[in-house]
Enzyme design. Structure first.
Site, PDB file in Angstrom:
ATOM      1  CG  ASP A 123      -0.287  -0.370   2.527  1.00  0.00           C
ATOM      2  OD1 ASP A 123       0.959  -0.355   2.590  1.00  0.00           O
ATOM      3  OD2 ASP A 123      -0.999  -0.673   3.494  1.00  0.00           O
TER       4      ASP A 123
ATOM      5  CG  ASP B 189      -9.167  -1.152  11.744  1.00  0.00           C
ATOM      6  OD1 ASP B 189      -8.151  -1.803  11.432  1.00  0.00           O
ATOM      7  OD2 ASP B 189      -9.587  -0.189  11.082  1.00  0.00           O
TER       8      ASP B 189
ATOM      9  CD  GLU C 130      -9.085   1.234   7.686  1.00  0.00           C
ATOM     10  OE1 GLU C 130      -9.071   0.335   8.552  1.00  0.00           O
ATOM     11  OE2 GLU C 130      -8.560   2.343   7.859  1.00  0.00           O
TER      12      GLU C 130
HETATM   13  C1  GLP Z   1      -0.667   0.455   8.620  1.00  0.00           C
HETATM   14  C2  GLP Z   1      -0.276  -0.365   7.399  1.00  0.00           C
HETATM   15  C3  GLP Z   1      -0.505  -1.832   7.631  1.00  0.00           C
HETATM   16  C4  GLP Z   1       0.088  -2.222   8.974  1.00  0.00           C
HETATM   17  C5  GLP Z   1      -0.624  -1.511  10.087  1.00  0.00           C
HETATM   18  C6  GLP Z   1      -0.116  -1.883  11.469  1.00  0.00           C
HETATM   19  O1  GLP Z   1      -1.987   0.833   8.617  1.00  0.00           O
HETATM   20  N1  GLP Z   1      -0.962   0.021   6.211  1.00  0.00           N
HETATM   21  O2  GLP Z   1       0.064  -2.565   6.570  1.00  0.00           O
HETATM   22  O3  GLP Z   1      -0.031  -3.607   9.147  1.00  0.00           O
HETATM   23  O4  GLP Z   1      -0.422  -0.121   9.886  1.00  0.00           O
HETATM   24  O5  GLP Z   1       1.075  -1.213  11.726  1.00  0.00           O
HETATM   25  P1  GLP Z   1       2.091  -1.535  12.891  1.00  0.00           P
HETATM   26  O6  GLP Z   1       2.843  -2.729  12.477  1.00  0.00           O
HETATM   27  O7  GLP Z   1       2.951  -0.304  12.999  1.00  0.00           O
HETATM   28  O8  GLP Z   1       1.277  -1.760  14.117  1.00  0.00           O
END
Ligand code: GLP
Length: 244
Positions: free
Chosen positions: A67, A136, A143
């Protein structure tokens, strides 16, 4: 799902990193699906270490990121392009031409999404995908919603995601939109590794592993994938009952 519980993020990084390193050694032109966020960083650090020790080369490897934010300059310090350079690409011998991240600033977003899907379809899906999970239950930026998205698309981020991710945007507002691989794109990976650490992920982890398969928790779809390894620390595993 193969569920593995560790004490520290560093131990998870080494265990998950070994799966990546073994794949690259056995298939030097491996196609990797990569993620941003804190969760994959120890894995990337293990891989950088293996490269520095002369045990691994990324020369033939291709990378496909999940992404990218929309309406954020490519070189912004918070873009996922910058994140990947700082946390992996600039520290190993991967060819920048073989690194792919959807362009959240493309003039024609629909065309960009279809081209990104075509790129991944052409390779028959990535060999190995690393994922984190949002509080979430989101994966990539899929989402919670009413349906699982088949392909790459533009999404309006939910408030909880904006709240979690805005800690990184110190000098202003974070983007409200992003491009993300769809659930269908993610599920086309031959093998998936997902990492979650900390108590803030415990509810999402429980819904992913022990809840019903539903777009209300996008990560729950992984229950239907034939090859998923889940790496958790004790806090993230804290609500699991082992009943599914
Ligand atoms: C973002 C990314 C996800 C990731 C999520 C959790 O929203 N788009 O790919 O898994 O955050 O992030 P973290 O690993 O920092 O908790």
């Amino acid at each position: 799902m193969d569920i593995r519980i560790y004490d520290t993020p560093a131990e998870i990084g080494e265990a998950a990193g070994k799966i990546f390193a073994d794949l690259i050694r056995s298939k030097p032109d491996a196609k990797l699906g990569l993620a941003t966020g804190a969760s994959p960083v120890p894995t990337y650090q293990y891989l950088i270490g293996e490269y520095e020790r002369g045990n691994l080369s990324f020369r033939g490897v291709s990378a496909y990121n999940l992404d990218e934010y929309c309406d954020l300059p490519k070189n912004d310090r918070n873009s996922y392009y910058t994140f990947m350079r700082e946390n992996l690409f600039d520290h190993v011998d991967i060819d920048p031409a073989n690194t792919h991240i959807p362009d959240g600033n493309a003039a024609d977003i629909e065309k960009e999404c279809r081209e990104y899907d075509r790129l991944i379809e052409e390779i028959g899906g990535v060999d190995l995908q690393i994922l984190g999970i949002g509080t979430d239950g989101h994966i990539g930026f899929n989402e919670p919603g009413d349906s699982f998205a088949p392909g790459t698309f533009k999404i309006k981020l939910h408030d909880s995601t904006i709240e979690s991710n805005s800690i990184y945007f110190k000098n202003g507002d974070m983007p409200r939109y992003a491009l993300t691989m769809g659930i269908g794109t993610i599920m086309s990976a031959k093998k998936i590794v997902i990492i979650a650490t900390g108590a803030s992920k415990a509810e999402a982890v429980k819904a992913m592993i022990e809840g019903e398969v539903s777009p209300a928790c996008p990560a729950s779809i992984l229950q239907t994938h034939p090859d998923v390894t889940v790496f958790l620390d004790r806090a993230a595993a804290g609500l699991l009952t082992g009943e599914k």
